[in-house]
Design a protein around this motif. Structure first.
Motif, PDB file in Angstrom:
ATOM      1  N   HIS A 297     -10.210   5.790   5.294  1.00  0.00           N
ATOM      2  CA  HIS A 297      -9.192   6.506   4.517  1.00  0.00           C
ATOM      3  C   HIS A 297      -8.727   5.681   3.320  1.00  0.00           C
ATOM      4  CE1 HIS A 297      -8.286   9.279   8.132  1.00  0.00           C
ATOM      5  NE2 HIS A 297      -9.071   9.889   7.251  1.00  0.00           N
ATOM      6  N   LEU A 298      -8.607   4.369   3.507  1.00  0.00           N
ATOM      7  CA  LEU A 298      -8.241   3.489   2.400  1.00  0.00           C
ATOM      8  C   LEU A 298      -9.277   3.589   1.278  1.00  0.00           C
ATOM      9  CD1 LEU A 298      -6.369   1.182   1.353  1.00  0.00           C
ATOM     10  CD2 LEU A 298      -7.978  -0.394   2.417  1.00  0.00           C
ATOM     11  N   LEU A 299     -10.549   3.553   1.643  1.00  0.00           N
ATOM     12  CA  LEU A 299     -11.619   3.673   0.640  1.00  0.00           C
ATOM     13  C   LEU A 299     -11.573   5.023  -0.059  1.00  0.00           C
ATOM     14  CD1 LEU A 299     -14.526   2.023   2.656  1.00  0.00           C
ATOM     15  CD2 LEU A 299     -13.375   1.074   0.644  1.00  0.00           C
ATOM     16  N   ARG A 300     -11.327   6.078   0.703  1.00  0.00           N
ATOM     17  CA  ARG A 300     -11.267   7.416   0.114  1.00  0.00           C
ATOM     18  C   ARG A 300     -10.064   7.571  -0.817  1.00  0.00           C
ATOM     19  NH1 ARG A 300     -12.884  11.024   5.430  1.00  0.00           N
ATOM     20  NH2 ARG A 300     -15.042  10.315   5.523  1.00  0.00           N
ATOM     21  N   ILE A 301      -8.938   6.988  -0.440  1.00  0.00           N
ATOM     22  CA  ILE A 301      -7.741   7.040  -1.310  1.00  0.00           C
ATOM     23  C   ILE A 301      -8.048   6.330  -2.626  1.00  0.00           C
ATOM     24  CG2 ILE A 301      -5.366   6.207  -1.582  1.00  0.00           C
ATOM     25  CD1 ILE A 301      -5.087   6.639   1.512  1.00  0.00           C
ATOM     26  N   ALA A 302      -8.694   5.182  -2.548  1.00  0.00           N
ATOM     27  CA  ALA A 302      -9.057   4.443  -3.766  1.00  0.00           C
ATOM     28  C   ALA A 302      -9.955   5.288  -4.653  1.00  0.00           C
ATOM     29  CB  ALA A 302      -9.733   3.123  -3.397  1.00  0.00           C
ATOM     30  N   LYS A 303     -10.900   6.005  -4.050  1.00  0.00           N
ATOM     31  CA  LYS A 303     -11.796   6.853  -4.841  1.00  0.00           C
ATOM     32  C   LYS A 303     -11.054   8.026  -5.458  1.00  0.00           C
ATOM     33  CE  LYS A 303     -16.250   5.722  -2.898  1.00  0.00           C
ATOM     34  NZ  LYS A 303     -17.490   6.200  -2.324  1.00  0.00           N
ATOM     35  N   VAL A 304     -10.139   8.636  -4.708  1.00  0.00           N
ATOM     36  CA  VAL A 304      -9.371   9.774  -5.234  1.00  0.00           C
ATOM     37  C   VAL A 304      -8.606   9.356  -6.488  1.00  0.00           C
ATOM     38  CG1 VAL A 304      -7.353  11.253  -4.798  1.00  0.00           C
ATOM     39  CG2 VAL A 304      -9.154  11.063  -3.071  1.00  0.00           C
ATOM     40  N   PHE A 305      -7.967   8.192  -6.434  1.00  0.00           N
ATOM     41  CA  PHE A 305      -7.147   7.742  -7.559  1.00  0.00           C
ATOM     42  C   PHE A 305      -7.908   6.864  -8.546  1.00  0.00           C
ATOM     43  CE2 PHE A 305      -3.755   8.456  -4.274  1.00  0.00           C
ATOM     44  CZ  PHE A 305      -3.200   9.555  -4.901  1.00  0.00           C
TER      45      PHE A 305
ATOM     46  N   ILE B 126       0.824  -1.209   0.000  1.00  0.00           N
ATOM     47  CA  ILE B 126       0.000   0.000   0.000  1.00  0.00           C
ATOM     48  C   ILE B 126       0.861   1.264   0.000  1.00  0.00           C
ATOM     49  CG2 ILE B 126      -0.329  -0.039   2.500  1.00  0.00           C
ATOM     50  CD1 ILE B 126      -3.157   1.134   1.938  1.00  0.00           C
ATOM     51  N   ARG B 127       1.964   1.262   0.719  1.00  0.00           N
ATOM     52  CA  ARG B 127       2.834   2.454   0.754  1.00  0.00           C
ATOM     53  C   ARG B 127       3.399   2.747  -0.641  1.00  0.00           C
ATOM     54  NH1 ARG B 127       3.625  -0.057   5.563  1.00  0.00           N
ATOM     55  NH2 ARG B 127       3.378   1.282   7.393  1.00  0.00           N
ATOM     56  N   GLN B 128       3.898   1.706  -1.274  1.00  0.00           N
ATOM     57  CA  GLN B 128       4.465   1.883  -2.614  1.00  0.00           C
ATOM     58  C   GLN B 128       3.405   2.331  -3.609  1.00  0.00           C
ATOM     59  OE1 GLN B 128       5.851  -2.128  -2.730  1.00  0.00           O
ATOM     60  NE2 GLN B 128       7.991  -1.574  -2.329  1.00  0.00           N
ATOM     61  N   ARG B 129       2.226   1.737  -3.509  1.00  0.00           N
ATOM     62  CA  ARG B 129       1.141   2.105  -4.426  1.00  0.00           C
ATOM     63  C   ARG B 129       0.733   3.560  -4.216  1.00  0.00           C
ATOM     64  NH1 ARG B 129      -1.016  -2.898  -6.512  1.00  0.00           N
ATOM     65  NH2 ARG B 129       0.885  -3.800  -7.303  1.00  0.00           N
ATOM     66  N   MET B 130       0.627   3.981  -2.955  1.00  0.00           N
ATOM     67  CA  MET B 130       0.254   5.377  -2.689  1.00  0.00           C
ATOM     68  C   MET B 130       1.304   6.321  -3.267  1.00  0.00           C
ATOM     69  SD  MET B 130      -1.355   5.244   1.166  1.00  0.00           S
ATOM     70  CE  MET B 130      -1.288   7.018   1.360  1.00  0.00           C
ATOM     71  N   GLN B 131       2.570   6.000  -3.092  1.00  0.00           N
ATOM     72  CA  GLN B 131       3.641   6.852  -3.623  1.00  0.00           C
ATOM     73  C   GLN B 131       3.585   6.900  -5.151  1.00  0.00           C
ATOM     74  OE1 GLN B 131       6.993   4.941  -1.735  1.00  0.00           O
ATOM     75  NE2 GLN B 131       7.013   6.393  -0.026  1.00  0.00           N
ATOM     76  N   GLU B 132       3.406   5.743  -5.788  1.00  0.00           N
ATOM     77  CA  GLU B 132       3.301   5.697  -7.252  1.00  0.00           C
ATOM     78  C   GLU B 132       2.127   6.541  -7.752  1.00  0.00           C
ATOM     79  OE1 GLU B 132       2.895   1.650  -8.566  1.00  0.00           O
ATOM     80  OE2 GLU B 132       4.772   1.028  -7.640  1.00  0.00           O
ATOM     81  N   LEU B 133       0.995   6.378  -7.098  1.00  0.00           N
ATOM     82  CA  LEU B 133      -0.209   7.084  -7.529  1.00  0.00           C
ATOM     83  C   LEU B 133      -0.096   8.586  -7.294  1.00  0.00           C
ATOM     84  CD1 LEU B 133      -2.847   4.492  -6.314  1.00  0.00           C
ATOM     85  CD2 LEU B 133      -2.362   5.106  -8.695  1.00  0.00           C
ATOM     86  N   MET B 134       0.478   8.986  -6.162  1.00  0.00           N
ATOM     87  CA  MET B 134       0.656  10.422  -5.908  1.00  0.00           C
ATOM     88  C   MET B 134       1.597  11.020  -6.949  1.00  0.00           C
ATOM     89  SD  MET B 134       0.644  10.932  -1.752  1.00  0.00           S
ATOM     90  CE  MET B 134       2.009   9.827  -1.444  1.00  0.00           C
ATOM     91  N   LYS B 135       2.668  10.303  -7.280  1.00  0.00           N
ATOM     92  CA  LYS B 135       3.614  10.792  -8.287  1.00  0.00           C
ATOM     93  C   LYS B 135       2.931  10.872  -9.657  1.00  0.00           C
ATOM     94  CE  LYS B 135       8.187   9.851 -10.181  1.00  0.00           C
ATOM     95  NZ  LYS B 135       9.365   8.969 -10.130  1.00  0.00           N
ATOM     96  N   GLU B 136       2.237   9.810 -10.012  1.00  0.00           N
ATOM     97  CA  GLU B 136       1.557   9.747 -11.312  1.00  0.00           C
ATOM     98  C   GLU B 136       0.515  10.857 -11.465  1.00  0.00           C
ATOM     99  OE1 GLU B 136      -1.486   6.671 -13.435  1.00  0.00           O
ATOM    100  OE2 GLU B 136       0.297   5.815 -12.485  1.00  0.00           O
ATOM    101  N   HIS B 137      -0.209  11.130 -10.398  1.00  0.00           N
ATOM    102  CA  HIS B 137      -1.278  12.137 -10.433  1.00  0.00           C
ATOM    103  C   HIS B 137      -0.808  13.524 -10.000  1.00  0.00           C
ATOM    104  CE1 HIS B 137      -4.756   9.476 -11.276  1.00  0.00           C
ATOM    105  NE2 HIS B 137      -3.981   8.569 -10.713  1.00  0.00           N
TER     106      HIS B 137
END
Length: 181
Positions: free
Chosen positions: A54-62, A10-21
């Motif tokens: 928060h996990l659900l909200r992060i999924a919705k944001v991305f 999850i940490r790596q995915r969040m970092q990838e997604l924040m960078k990508e977006h």
């Protein structure tokens, strides 16, 4: 977001997604109703705690699945949606789930490049726009036929009037006529 990603947590995915977006930790925190420090502590590994909300909200944001965020799958596509997000009625979802509606046909319809055109035609059918249009066309053909018969008594005029009459379409069979053309 196309294709699959490398395996990750999850940490790596969040970092990838924040960078990508191009979203900062502060921006993500604001969008999910958290604090920047809570996001920072989680991403850096100082804490393992992140709420389900928060996990659900992060999924919705991305616009990814929670399974993707958790590293369970490497494809970010969401496979579970709220019925309200999809705009489906509970009965429509139940019909799909129970097999009363043919899911293969529904998929083909939704994936069709002509989807917008087809749904527009269906909308016209349900609000009787097509029926009204064909009723108007039939009235015009009736008038034309009557004019041909009244103003010209020749065999050609009578034959033309019959030809015009054969072009009438039963108003609620119009949708079948359109699909055949």
């Amino acid at each position: 977001m196309e294709g699959a990603y490398l395996p990750g947590n999850i940490r790596q995915r969040m970092q990838e997604l924040m960078k990508e977006h191009k979203i900062t930790q502060a921006q993500l925190a604001t969008r999910i109703g958290s604090t920047e420090s809570a996001i920072s502590r989680f991403v850096s590994g100082k804490t393992d705690k992140i709420s389900t909300e928060h996990l659900l909200r992060i999924a919705k944001v991305f616009e990814v699945s929670t399974d993707f965020l958790l590293g369970e799958v490497n494809t970010p596509d969401r496979i579970n949606f709220d019925i309200e997000e999809l705009g489906l009625s509970v009965q429509a979802a139940r019909n799909l789930y129970t097999g009363k509606a043919n899911a293969e046909i529904v998929n083909r319809l939704l994936e069709s490049p002509r989807f917008a055109e087809v749904t527009y035609m269906i909308e016209q059918y349900f609000d009787d726009t097509l029926a009204a249009g064909f009723a108007g066309q039939n009235q015009m053909l009736t008038t034309l036929s009557a004019m041909l018969r009244r103003n010209n008594k020749t065999d050609a005029a009578v034959q033309a009037a019959r030809t015009v009459n054969r072009q009438k379409v039963p108003v609620y069979q119009a949708d079948l006529t359109i699909r055949q053309t």
